[in-house]
Design an enzyme around this catalytic site. Structure first.
Site, PDB file in Angstrom:
ATOM      1  CG  ASP A 133      58.664  34.764  35.235  1.00 55.98           C
ATOM      2  OD1 ASP A 133      57.704  34.550  36.126  1.00 55.98           O
ATOM      3  OD2 ASP A 133      59.522  34.656  35.447  1.00 55.98           O
ATOM      4  CD  GLU A 217      54.163  34.992  38.513  1.00 59.65           C
ATOM      5  OE1 GLU A 217      54.292  34.144  39.206  1.00 59.65           O
ATOM      6  OE2 GLU A 217      55.271  35.639  38.109  1.00 59.65           O
ATOM      7  CB  CYS A 270      56.144  20.683  32.132  1.00 62.48           C
ATOM      8  SG  CYS A 270      56.538  20.542  30.366  1.00 62.48           S
ATOM      9  CB  CYS A 273      53.711  17.437  29.129  1.00 62.78           C
ATOM     10  SG  CYS A 273      54.478  17.440  30.706  1.00 62.78           S
ATOM     11  CB  CYS A 289      59.320  18.379  31.710  1.00 62.60           C
ATOM     12  SG  CYS A 289      58.235  17.468  31.869  1.00 62.60           S
ATOM     13  CB  CYS A 291      57.328  15.649  28.491  1.00 61.65           C
ATOM     14  SG  CYS A 291      57.557  17.423  28.284  1.00 61.65           S
ATOM     15  CG  ASP A 298      63.155  33.471  34.525  1.00 65.74           C
ATOM     16  OD1 ASP A 298      62.656  32.999  35.538  1.00 65.74           O
ATOM     17  OD2 ASP A 298      64.335  33.920  34.376  1.00 65.74           O
TER      18      ASP A 298
HETATM   19 ZN   LIG Z   1      56.761  18.230  30.394  1.00 62.28          ZN
END
Ligand SMILES: [Zn+2]
Length: 315
Positions: A133, A217, A270, A273, A289, A291, A298
């Site tokens: 990244d 990217e 994320c 998940c 997140c 989760c 990054d």
């Molecule tokens: Zn998550």
């Protein structure tokens, strides 16, 4: 044909003229056939990087100890940056004059096939993937958690460059001091450029030797530097150069550089998940997140780029 009207053309290497003509023909051909290439532009005597390319014919160009022998010029003392082997065949030389006044010769060699193949890695082990990244402040964050930043001496040289450029802006254009300061800026600029190149070569070598497939990217650099806020840092930190180095070094090893679509939401997903966080802003440095995943923004993005790269490669 032009030599009659411009006698000074006889002073230069005829193959250099030949290459200039071939380049021009290619420029026009590109202009006609490719949508992204514009009409060929004139080079400026004062502002362009000056260079010419000449080819080896019947051993007319030779390295003789610490000297290089060039047509029409003769023997010139050189400082060689690496050793070459007897069996390599010298094909062409490009001589460049930088704004600092230094001359460089880059030598193109043909290397026997067998030697080239020997460099490739044996493909018995599992394919190793890496996602990278691109960060604004540093250079890159890797999916293995590694972070790279330009070394301190590079930052110092950059600051020095900014100082010298500021001084130049206070000089009266065209004055003797202006010209002197301009040369000083060019020397520091070249130093920064070389330090950046050296750093990027070493980093890309390290990564290309360790991994097989690397995903990055597909950022539109031009569009990004147009974006005012990041203008300078984007244009200057050599991300495009880094990707080019990576691509050919991976290629030499039998690996590949994969570009992930620029609209792939690498920072919003994320990596644990797969949920997508639409309201993520640039100031959120940590990805949280529901989760339970909580990691550096990054690194999370780099892991997503790695997964997307694997998906692209497998499908
Ligand atoms: Zn998550």
């Amino acid at each position: 044909m032009y030599k009659k009207d411009y006698p000074w053309l006889k002073e230069v290497d005829s193959l250099a003229l030949c290459n200039a003509q071939l380049d021009l023909e290619e420029a026009f051909r590109n202009h006609r056939t490719r949508r992204d290439s514009g009409y060929p532009k004139y080079k400026s005597k004062h502002h362009s990087r000056q260079s010419y390319t000449t080819n080896v014919v019947n051993g007319n160009i030779r390295i003789e100890g610490k000297k290089i022998r060039l047509p029409k010029i003769g023997s010139v003392r050189i400082r060689a940056h690496r050793d070459t082997l007897e069996i390599w065949k010298l094909k062409a030389v490009t001589v460049t004059k930088e704004a600092s006044g230094k001359y460089y010769a880059s030598l193109l060699y043909e290397i026997p096939e067998s030697e080239n193949q020997a460099k490739g890695k044996s493909k018995e082990t599992e394919t190793k993937y890496l996602g990278i990244d691109y960060a604004m402040d540093g250079l890159a964050v890797m999916s293995d958690g590694r972070r790279t930043e330009y070394p301190g001496y590079f930052r110092q040289a950059e600051e020095k460059l900014a100082r010298e450029q500021r001084k130049l802006s206070h000089c009266e254009r065209g004055s003797r001091n202006y010209e002197k300061q301009k040369r000083r800026v060019a020397v520091v600029h070249e130093k920064v450029k070389n330090q950046r190149k050296d750093f990027l070569h070493k980093l890309s070598r390290e990564l290309a030797d360790e991994y097989d497939i690397i995903g990055v990217e597909d950022i539109d650099m031009k569009a990004m530097s147009r974006c005012l806020r990041f203008g300078k840092s984007v244009a200057d930190n050599g991300y495009g150069m880094f990707r080019r180095f990576l691509a050919y070094k991976l290629g030499e090893n039998g690996g590949e550089l994969i570009k992930v679509d620029r609209f792939f939401p690498s920072s919003k997903i994320c990596s644990k998940c797969g949920r997508v966080k639409e309201d993520l802003t640039l100031s959120d440095r940590v990805y949280r997140c529901s989760c339970g995943n909580c990691m550096d923004r990054d690194v999370n993005a780099a892991i997503n780029i790695r997964m997307e790269t694997m998906r692209l490669k497998v499908s």
